[in-house]
Every structure is written in structure tokens, then in C-alpha cells.
Design a protein around this motif. Structure first.
Motif, PDB file in Angstrom:
ATOM      1  N   ASP A  63     -11.308   8.954  -1.821  1.00 37.49           N
ATOM      2  CA  ASP A  63     -10.475   8.197  -0.884  1.00 37.49           C
ATOM      3  C   ASP A  63     -10.779   8.593   0.552  1.00 37.49           C
ATOM      4  O   ASP A  63     -10.920   7.737   1.436  1.00 37.49           O
ATOM      5  N   HIS A  73     -14.202  -0.988   5.589  1.00 35.78           N
ATOM      6  CA  HIS A  73     -14.087  -1.510   4.220  1.00 35.78           C
ATOM      7  C   HIS A  73     -13.002  -0.783   3.409  1.00 35.78           C
ATOM      8  O   HIS A  73     -12.890  -1.009   2.207  1.00 35.78           O
ATOM      9  N   MET A  75      -9.608  -0.850   3.239  1.00 34.38           N
ATOM     10  CA  MET A  75      -8.548  -1.617   2.576  1.00 34.38           C
ATOM     11  C   MET A  75      -9.092  -2.477   1.437  1.00 34.38           C
ATOM     12  O   MET A  75      -8.381  -2.786   0.485  1.00 34.38           O
ATOM     13  N   THR A  76     -10.362  -2.863   1.557  1.00 34.57           N
ATOM     14  CA  THR A  76     -10.972  -3.666   0.492  1.00 34.57           C
ATOM     15  C   THR A  76     -11.335  -2.814  -0.718  1.00 34.57           C
ATOM     16  O   THR A  76     -11.090  -3.201  -1.865  1.00 34.57           O
ATOM     17  N   ASN A  79      -8.120  -0.617  -2.893  1.00 27.45           N
ATOM     18  CA  ASN A  79      -6.992  -1.511  -3.135  1.00 27.45           C
ATOM     19  C   ASN A  79      -6.046  -0.905  -4.176  1.00 27.45           C
ATOM     20  O   ASN A  79      -6.327   0.139  -4.762  1.00 27.45           O
ATOM     21  N   LYS A  80      -4.928  -1.588  -4.400  1.00 31.11           N
ATOM     22  CA  LYS A  80      -3.907  -1.069  -5.315  1.00 31.11           C
ATOM     23  C   LYS A  80      -4.440  -0.908  -6.734  1.00 31.11           C
ATOM     24  O   LYS A  80      -4.139   0.078  -7.416  1.00 31.11           O
ATOM     25  N   LYS A  81      -5.263  -1.843  -7.163  1.00 32.53           N
ATOM     26  CA  LYS A  81      -5.812  -1.794  -8.523  1.00 32.53           C
ATOM     27  C   LYS A  81      -6.682  -0.562  -8.724  1.00 32.53           C
ATOM     28  O   LYS A  81      -6.578   0.124  -9.758  1.00 32.53           O
ATOM     29  N   CYS A  83      -6.581   2.262  -6.969  1.00 36.64           N
ATOM     30  CA  CYS A  83      -5.746   3.472  -6.885  1.00 36.64           C
ATOM     31  C   CYS A  83      -5.057   3.757  -8.220  1.00 36.64           C
ATOM     32  O   CYS A  83      -5.018   4.906  -8.680  1.00 36.64           O
TER      33      CYS A  83
END
Length: 254
Positions: A63, A73, A75-76, A79-81, A83
């Protein structure tokens, strides 16, 4: 980062709690005993939480690598998936780690004296109490616990080296913020992996040192981790100041 940090805090809280209540009871009681089930429950939780935190620290290093080396890049990619996938992988790795070595120890014959010279049950010490040759079990422990500690530690060293190489080309402001973040992460890595490597890899037979290291990485380190990340994080310090001011004002109003 905060999602991963929240999961790290949960693992740390659990790691600091799995043996502490029994340890406190044994400090008070004259006769210090633990049941067979209780002993292996401690082993299960220790290796599950320890391996989960090991892989989670690698995820947090990834991270930070993306945030510092590929900020546009971030935030792309993070992403939540992804994490959630990283956290699930951490827990699955912990379960796999326990499943590969705990069955060998559970089926060992124990005929006494069953005295563990430590503050809690750990696999290397308990396996030595068996009334049979435990060379194979010891090899499994080193190959499993030792290799996961060393491999993740080397991966973290490589990743942080790449990050440090990258931030040298940034502005002084960017370097200062990145180095502040890396200092917190590297500190956590050293104080967590150092005792693990000594206990599971290094040929160390000094029981007093082993007990100190056991206390360090199961109780002291999990307590230090949130403090280290909090004190090195500007947003967290600002939130704590606001919370403190709100508490002070509420007391003054009452």
C-alpha cells in the motif's frame, strides 16, 4: 491505509490478549497449570494471529509502495475490493500456516513431565516435551514458521528499499512526509520480526532470553504498534487533538 491499519489494530489487540489473562492468573497463583486444550488453543491463536500480521504487514508495505511510487494511480489500484482481498489473504495465510504444523504437534505422545518453561505455550517448547523423537516436527516448525518470517522480512526490506530509492528523486517536502511514514513502518517491522526470527530460526537455547522475546512480540509489540502509527501520522494527531478538546469542553460544561 486506514482500512489496513484498522485490521492491524484488531490483530494486535487479539495477539496481546490471547495469553495475557492466563499469564496474570499464573502470576498470582502458586500452582501454575494449563490444560491440554488450553495449551494448544494458545498455540493455535499465537500462530494464526502471528502469521496473519506478518502477511498484513507485507500488504501495508505494498500500500505504501503504491502511494509513494505511483501516487496518481493510488485510488485506482488500492480500491476497496483489493483492500478486502489483501485482508482475506492475510487471514487465509494464517489458517494455512497453522494447519500445516499444528496437527503434527497435537498427535505427539506426551507422558510427562509436562512443564513448559515460558509464560505461554509455544510450538517449539511443547514439541520438546513429547516422549518420542521430534526431529521431523522441529524441521516442520523451522521450515514453516522460520521461512514465513524470513521470507516476509526480506520482501519488506526489498519493498522499502525500492520506496527509499524512489523518494530520493522527490521534493524535500515529499521526502519528509514519505520518510516519516516509512520510519513508522520500518520500526514496526523490526520490532515484530526480530524476536520471531530469533525464536523460530536462530539456534538460540537461552530460555531467559526466549521468554523475554516471547513477551516482547506477543504483548509489548502489539501495544506499541498503534502508538507508533498514531504518533507518526499527522491526520491521526489532529483527530486526537480535536477529541481531547471536545472531552475537555464537555467536562467544563458539566
Amino acid at each position: 491505509m486506514y482500512f489496513l491499519l484498522g485490521n492491524l489494530s484488531f490483530v494486535d489487540m487479539s495477539l496481546a490478549s490471547f495469553a495475557t489473562p492466563k499469564m496474570i492468573v499464573n502470576l498470582i497463583k502458586h500452582k501454575k497449570t494449563i490444560s491440554f486444550v488450553g495449551c494448544f488453543t494458545q498455540i493455535f491463536l499465537l500462530h494464526l494471529l502471528g502469521a496473519t500480521e506478518t502477511v498484513l504487514l507485507v500488504s501495508m508495505a505494498f500500500d505504501r509502495y503504491v502511494a509513494i511510487c505511483k501516487p496518481l494511480h493510488y485510488m485506482t489500484i488500492m480500491n476497496k475490493k483489493l483492500c478486502i482481498l489483501l485482508v482475506v489473504m492475510s487471514w487465509c495465510s494464517g489458517l494455512l500456516h497453522v494447519g500445516l504444523q499444528l496437527p503434527f504437534a497435537v498427535n505427539l505422545p506426551f507422558c510427562g513431565p509436562n512443564v513448559v518453561d515460558s509464560i505461554f505455550c509455544d510450538l517449539p517448547l511443547v514439541s520438546k516435551l513429547a516422549c518420542t523423537d521430534t526431529y521431523f516436527v522441529q524441521v516442520v516448525i523451522v521450515a514453516n514458521s522460520g521461512m514465513i518470517s524470513m521470507s516476509c522480512f526480506l520482501i519488506l526490506l526489498i519493498s522499502y528499499s525500492l520506496i527509499l530509492t524512489t523518494i530520493r528523486r522527490r521534493s524535500s517536502t515529499g521526502q519528509s512526509k514519505a520518510r516519516s511514514t516509512l520510519t513508522a513502518h520500518i520500526t514496526v517491522v523490526i520490532i515484530f520480526f526480530g524476536p520471531c526470527i530469533f525464536i523460530y530460526v536462530w539456534p538460540f537455547n537461552n530460555h531467559s532470553v526466549d521468554k523475554f522475546l516471547a513477551v516482547f512480540y506477543t504483548i509489548i509489540t502489539p501495544i506499541l504498534n498503534p502508538l507508533i502509527y498514531t504518533l507518526r501520522n499527522k491526520e491521526m494527531k489532529t483527530a486526537m487533538r480535536k477529541l481531547w478538546r471536545a472531552l475537555v469542553h464537555s467536562k467544563e460544561d458539566t
